[in-house]
Design an enzyme around this catalytic site. Structure first.
Site, mmCIF file in Angstrom:
data_model
loop_
_atom_site.group_PDB
_atom_site.id
_atom_site.type_symbol
_atom_site.label_atom_id
_atom_site.label_comp_id
_atom_site.label_asym_id
_atom_site.label_seq_id
_atom_site.Cartn_x
_atom_site.Cartn_y
_atom_site.Cartn_z
ATOM 1 N N GLY A 274 36.864 41.477 34.703
ATOM 2 C CA GLY A 274 35.542 41.438 35.340
ATOM 3 C C GLY A 274 34.451 41.103 34.328
ATOM 4 O O GLY A 274 34.696 41.017 33.122
ATOM 5 N N LEU B 204 31.939 42.827 33.136
ATOM 6 C CA LEU B 204 31.745 43.826 32.092
ATOM 7 C C LEU B 204 33.018 44.016 31.278
ATOM 8 O O LEU B 204 32.964 44.166 30.052
ATOM 9 C CB LEU B 204 31.319 45.155 32.736
ATOM 10 C CG LEU B 204 31.201 46.332 31.790
ATOM 11 C CD1 LEU B 204 30.170 46.061 30.684
ATOM 12 C CD2 LEU B 204 30.810 47.602 32.561
ATOM 13 N N ASP C 42 46.920 47.966 39.104
ATOM 14 C CA ASP C 42 45.969 48.248 40.180
ATOM 15 C C ASP C 42 45.640 49.742 40.039
ATOM 16 O O ASP C 42 46.550 50.585 40.127
ATOM 17 C CB ASP C 42 46.636 47.936 41.524
ATOM 18 C CG ASP C 42 45.682 48.143 42.683
ATOM 19 O OD1 ASP C 42 44.908 49.118 42.664
ATOM 20 O OD2 ASP C 42 45.712 47.319 43.618
ATOM 21 N N ILE C 43 44.377 50.060 39.808
ATOM 22 C CA ILE C 43 44.044 51.463 39.488
ATOM 23 C C ILE C 43 44.211 52.408 40.675
ATOM 24 O O ILE C 43 44.145 53.623 40.512
ATOM 25 C CB ILE C 43 42.635 51.613 38.859
ATOM 26 C CG1 ILE C 43 41.542 51.110 39.814
ATOM 27 C CG2 ILE C 43 42.566 50.925 37.500
ATOM 28 C CD1 ILE C 43 40.129 51.519 39.370
ATOM 29 N N ALA D 6 36.110 47.865 39.736
ATOM 30 C CA ALA D 6 35.353 48.399 40.870
ATOM 31 C C ALA D 6 35.485 47.493 42.077
ATOM 32 O O ALA D 6 35.752 46.298 41.942
ATOM 33 C CB ALA D 6 33.872 48.529 40.504
ATOM 34 N N THR E 114 26.412 53.103 39.438
ATOM 35 C CA THR E 114 25.424 52.138 39.932
ATOM 36 C C THR E 114 24.059 52.761 40.225
ATOM 37 O O THR E 114 23.972 53.951 40.560
ATOM 38 C CB THR E 114 25.976 51.495 41.232
ATOM 39 O OG1 THR E 114 24.969 50.682 41.801
ATOM 40 C CG2 THR E 114 26.400 52.524 42.258
ATOM 41 N N ASP E 115 23.036 51.918 40.168
ATOM 42 C CA ASP E 115 21.682 52.311 40.596
ATOM 43 C C ASP E 115 21.642 52.598 42.099
ATOM 44 O O ASP E 115 20.723 53.241 42.583
ATOM 45 C CB ASP E 115 20.679 51.195 40.230
ATOM 46 C CG ASP E 115 21.103 49.809 40.714
ATOM 47 O OD1 ASP E 115 22.294 49.604 41.037
ATOM 48 O OD2 ASP E 115 20.231 48.917 40.778
ATOM 49 N N TYR F 236 29.477 51.494 50.044
ATOM 50 C CA TYR F 236 29.709 51.202 48.623
ATOM 51 C C TYR F 236 29.065 52.293 47.763
ATOM 52 O O TYR F 236 29.697 52.851 46.861
ATOM 53 C CB TYR F 236 29.122 49.825 48.270
ATOM 54 C CG TYR F 236 28.935 49.609 46.785
ATOM 55 C CD1 TYR F 236 30.012 49.247 45.975
ATOM 56 C CD2 TYR F 236 27.682 49.765 46.177
ATOM 57 C CE1 TYR F 236 29.836 49.054 44.600
ATOM 58 C CE2 TYR F 236 27.507 49.572 44.813
ATOM 59 C CZ TYR F 236 28.586 49.219 44.035
ATOM 60 O OH TYR F 236 28.418 49.039 42.679
ATOM 61 N N LYS G 257 30.770 55.018 45.161
ATOM 62 C CA LYS G 257 30.489 55.065 43.720
ATOM 63 C C LYS G 257 30.035 56.474 43.312
ATOM 64 O O LYS G 257 30.428 56.975 42.259
ATOM 65 C CB LYS G 257 29.412 54.039 43.345
ATOM 66 C CG LYS G 257 29.859 52.588 43.437
ATOM 67 C CD LYS G 257 30.962 52.206 42.453
ATOM 68 C CE LYS G 257 30.523 52.141 41.019
ATOM 69 N NZ LYS G 257 31.607 51.696 40.106
HETATM 70 N N1 LIG Z 1 27.829 43.663 39.245
HETATM 71 C C1 LIG Z 1 26.729 44.396 39.474
HETATM 72 O O1 LIG Z 1 25.678 43.876 39.815
HETATM 73 C C2 LIG Z 1 26.769 45.901 39.277
HETATM 74 C C3 LIG Z 1 25.629 46.670 39.562
HETATM 75 C C4 LIG Z 1 25.675 48.060 39.359
HETATM 76 C C5 LIG Z 1 26.830 48.653 38.893
HETATM 77 N N2 LIG Z 1 27.923 47.882 38.632
HETATM 78 C C6 LIG Z 1 29.129 48.532 38.149
HETATM 79 O O2 LIG Z 1 29.448 47.992 36.872
HETATM 80 C C7 LIG Z 1 30.867 47.980 36.716
HETATM 81 C C8 LIG Z 1 31.339 46.598 36.290
HETATM 82 O O3 LIG Z 1 31.030 45.657 37.308
HETATM 83 P P1 LIG Z 1 31.247 44.095 37.112
HETATM 84 O O4 LIG Z 1 29.959 43.422 37.358
HETATM 85 O O5 LIG Z 1 31.976 43.852 35.840
HETATM 86 O O6 LIG Z 1 32.213 43.804 38.348
HETATM 87 P P2 LIG Z 1 33.255 42.610 38.564
HETATM 88 O O7 LIG Z 1 32.883 41.413 37.765
HETATM 89 O O8 LIG Z 1 33.386 42.482 40.049
HETATM 90 O O9 LIG Z 1 34.601 43.197 37.961
HETATM 91 C C9 LIG Z 1 35.314 44.214 38.597
HETATM 92 C C10 LIG Z 1 36.774 44.016 38.246
HETATM 93 O O10 LIG Z 1 37.523 45.075 38.839
HETATM 94 C C11 LIG Z 1 38.719 44.513 39.355
HETATM 95 N N3 LIG Z 1 39.305 45.369 40.373
HETATM 96 C C12 LIG Z 1 38.923 45.515 41.667
HETATM 97 N N4 LIG Z 1 39.757 46.360 42.301
HETATM 98 C C13 LIG Z 1 40.683 46.743 41.387
HETATM 99 C C14 LIG Z 1 41.804 47.598 41.435
HETATM 100 N N5 LIG Z 1 42.153 48.229 42.568
HETATM 101 N N6 LIG Z 1 42.540 47.780 40.306
HETATM 102 C C15 LIG Z 1 42.212 47.135 39.164
HETATM 103 N N7 LIG Z 1 41.156 46.314 39.057
HETATM 104 C C16 LIG Z 1 40.403 46.123 40.154
HETATM 105 C C17 LIG Z 1 38.290 43.174 39.904
HETATM 106 O O11 LIG Z 1 39.417 42.334 40.090
HETATM 107 P P3 LIG Z 1 39.390 41.251 41.280
HETATM 108 O O12 LIG Z 1 38.371 40.225 40.857
HETATM 109 O O13 LIG Z 1 40.795 40.745 41.292
HETATM 110 O O14 LIG Z 1 38.983 41.978 42.524
HETATM 111 C C18 LIG Z 1 37.350 42.695 38.790
HETATM 112 O O15 LIG Z 1 38.076 42.040 37.758
HETATM 113 C C19 LIG Z 1 31.448 48.490 38.033
HETATM 114 O O16 LIG Z 1 31.675 49.871 37.958
HETATM 115 C C20 LIG Z 1 30.335 48.233 39.020
HETATM 116 O O17 LIG Z 1 30.387 49.082 40.147
HETATM 117 C C21 LIG Z 1 27.916 46.517 38.799
#
Ligand SMILES: NC(=O)c1ccc[n+]([C@@H]2O[C@H](COP(=O)([O-])OP(=O)(O)OC[C@H]3O[C@@H](n4cnc5c(N)ncnc54)[C@H](OP(=O)(O)O)[C@@H]3O)[C@@H](O)[C@H]2O)c1
Length: 294
Positions: A12, A14, A38-39, A62, A103-104, A127, A131
Site C-alpha cells: 500500500g 504507506l 491476508d491479515i 486496511a 484515521t481522522d 468504515y 477503524k
Molecule cells: N489513504 C488515506 O487517505 C487514509 C486516510 C486516513 C487513514 N488512513 C490509514 O492509513 C493506513 C495506510 O493507508 P494507505 O493509504 O497506505 O492504504 P492503501 O494504499 O489502500 O493500502 C492498504 C493496503 O492494505 C492491503 N490490504 C487490504 N486488505 C488486506 C488484508 N485483508 N490483508 C492484508 N492486506 C490487506 C491492500 O491490498 P489490496 O490493494 O490488495 O486491497 C493495500 O495494499 C491505513 O490504516 C488507513 O486506514 C489512510
C-alpha cells in the site's frame, strides 16, 4: 533498539514507505503484502510473526473503501477491526510491539479546531466505526500499542496501486480536459506518506505508545488541496468548487477532520511541512508528468 520489523500491507501507499524507511535506518525488514498474508487469517499472521521472530510489527493494511463499506460493513470490520485483534494477539504471543494506523474519520467533524488525541470520538459510518474498533482491539490485548491516526494519505506508492491517491486522481482528471469539481466545505490534513512513515518510526524509536496524531502540516479543504496540486504541477484545468449538498456520497464524512500534531511535536518530533511543500516533495519523487503520460 528493536531491529526486526514486520510490515503488513507492504504494497500500500504507506506500506512501501515504511519498508523503505526501515531499511534505510538499518532494520531487518519482513515486508508482507496481501498475497503473502491476508491479515484476516489469524493462523497465517501468527506463523509470520513467529517465523521472523518479530520485535516490532507495523500494520498498514486496511480496508479503505469508505463508500463501498456502507454496502459491505462486514468486509470493513473483518480487515479494520477483527484482523487487528489477530495482530494484537499474535504480537502478545511473541512479545512484539504493534504499531497500528487509524484515521481522522473516528471524529464527527463538529470541532472548530484541529483534533487532539483526547478529543471525543464519534464515527459517522461503517468504515469509521471499523477503524475505531481496530484501535480498541489493539488497546484491549496489548499494554503498549502505538496507534497513529492520520488523514488524506498521498505518496508515490499510489502510482502503482489500483486505488491510487487524490493527487493522481486530480492529474488524471486534468488530462481528461473536463471541468473538475472538488468540495470546498470539507477539511482534512492531507499527509505525505514518506514523512508519515518517518515520523511513525521516530515515535517507535522514542519508545512512545498510546494514540498519536500525525497529519500534514496544513489543514486544508479538498478544493485548496486540488488547487495546490495544479499550481505545483503547472497545470490549469477548469477547477470548480462544490459542496457536500451537491456532491453526495454513500458514507457520511466529517466536515472538518484536521489533526493537531502538537502531541507529536511535544515529544520532540520535527513538525510536518506545509501542504505546498509536501506536494512539491511528491512531484520531486514522482516521474515527470510528460514521462508518465507517454
Ligand atoms: N489513504 C488515506 O487517505 C487514509 C486516510 C486516513 C487513514 N488512513 C490509514 O492509513 C493506513 C495506510 O493507508 P494507505 O493509504 O497506505 O492504504 P492503501 O494504499 O489502500 O493500502 C492498504 C493496503 O492494505 C492491503 N490490504 C487490504 N486488505 C488486506 C488484508 N485483508 N490483508 C492484508 N492486506 C490487506 C491492500 O491490498 P489490496 O490493494 O490488495 O486491497 C493495500 O495494499 C491505513 O490504516 C488507513 O486506514 C489512510
Amino acid at each position: 533498539m528493536m531491529r526486526r520489523a514486520v510490515v503488513f500491507g507492504a504494497a500500500g501507499q504507506l506500506g512501501v514507505e515504511l519498508v523503505r524507511e526501515l531499511k534505510a535506518r538499518g532494520y531487518s525488514v519482513m515486508s508482507v503484502d496481501r498475497a503473502q498474508v491476508d491479515i484476516t487469517n489469524a493462523g497465517k499472521v501468527e506463523s509470520a510473526l513467529a517465523e521472523f521472530d518479530a520485535q516490532v510489527v507495523f500494520n498498514s493494511a486496511a480496508y479503505n473503501q469508505v463508500d463501498v463499506a456502507e454496502q459491505e460493513p462486514q468486509a470493513a470490520f473483518q480487515v479494520n477491526a477483527l484482523a487487528v485483534r489477530n495482530l494484537a494477539l499474535a504480537c502478545r504471543q511473541v512479545d512484539a510491539r504493534l504499531i497500528h494506523f487509524s484515521t481522522d474519520y473516528v471524529f464527527d467533524g463538529t470541532a472548530r479546531h484541529p483534533y487532539a488525541e483526547d478529543d471525543p470520538t464519534h464515527p459517522l459510518g461503517a468504515y469509521a466505526v471499523s477503524k475505531l474498533a481496530g484501535e480498541l482491539y489493539a488497546q484491549a490485548y496489548l499494554e503498549r500499542p502505538l496507534i497513529v491516526r492520520t488523514s488524506g494519505v498521498f505518496g508515490p506508492g499510489g502510482l502503482s496501486t489500483a486505488r491510487g491517491n487524490f493527487l493522481e486522481l486530480m492529474l488524471r482528471l486534468a488530462g481528461s480536459g473536463q471541468p473538475i469539481r472538488v468540495v470546498e466545505d470539507h477539511f482534512a490534513s492531507p499527509t505525505y506518506a514518506p514523512l508519515l512513515a518517518a515520523r511513525t518510526i521516530d515515535l517507535v524509536e522514542r519508545e512512545q505508545s498510546g494514540v498519536f496524531h500525525v497529519g500534514g502540516g496544513s489543514p486544508s479543504s479538498w478544493f485548496t488541496f486540488a488547487k495546490t496540486i495544479f499550481e505545483v504541477a503547472g497545470l490549469s484545468p477548469m477547477l470548480l468548487a462544490t459542496n457536500e449538498r451537491e456532491y453526495r456520497t454513500a458514507a457520511r464524512r466529517p466536515k472538518y477532520s484536521a489533526l493537531s500534531n502538537a502531541k507529536m511535536e511535544r515529544v520532540g518530533l520535527e513538525p510536518m511541512p506545509s501542504l505546498r511543500r509536501a506536494v512539491e516533495l511528491y512531484f520531486e519523487s514522482r516521474p515527470p508528468l510528460n514521462a508518465s503520460r507517454a
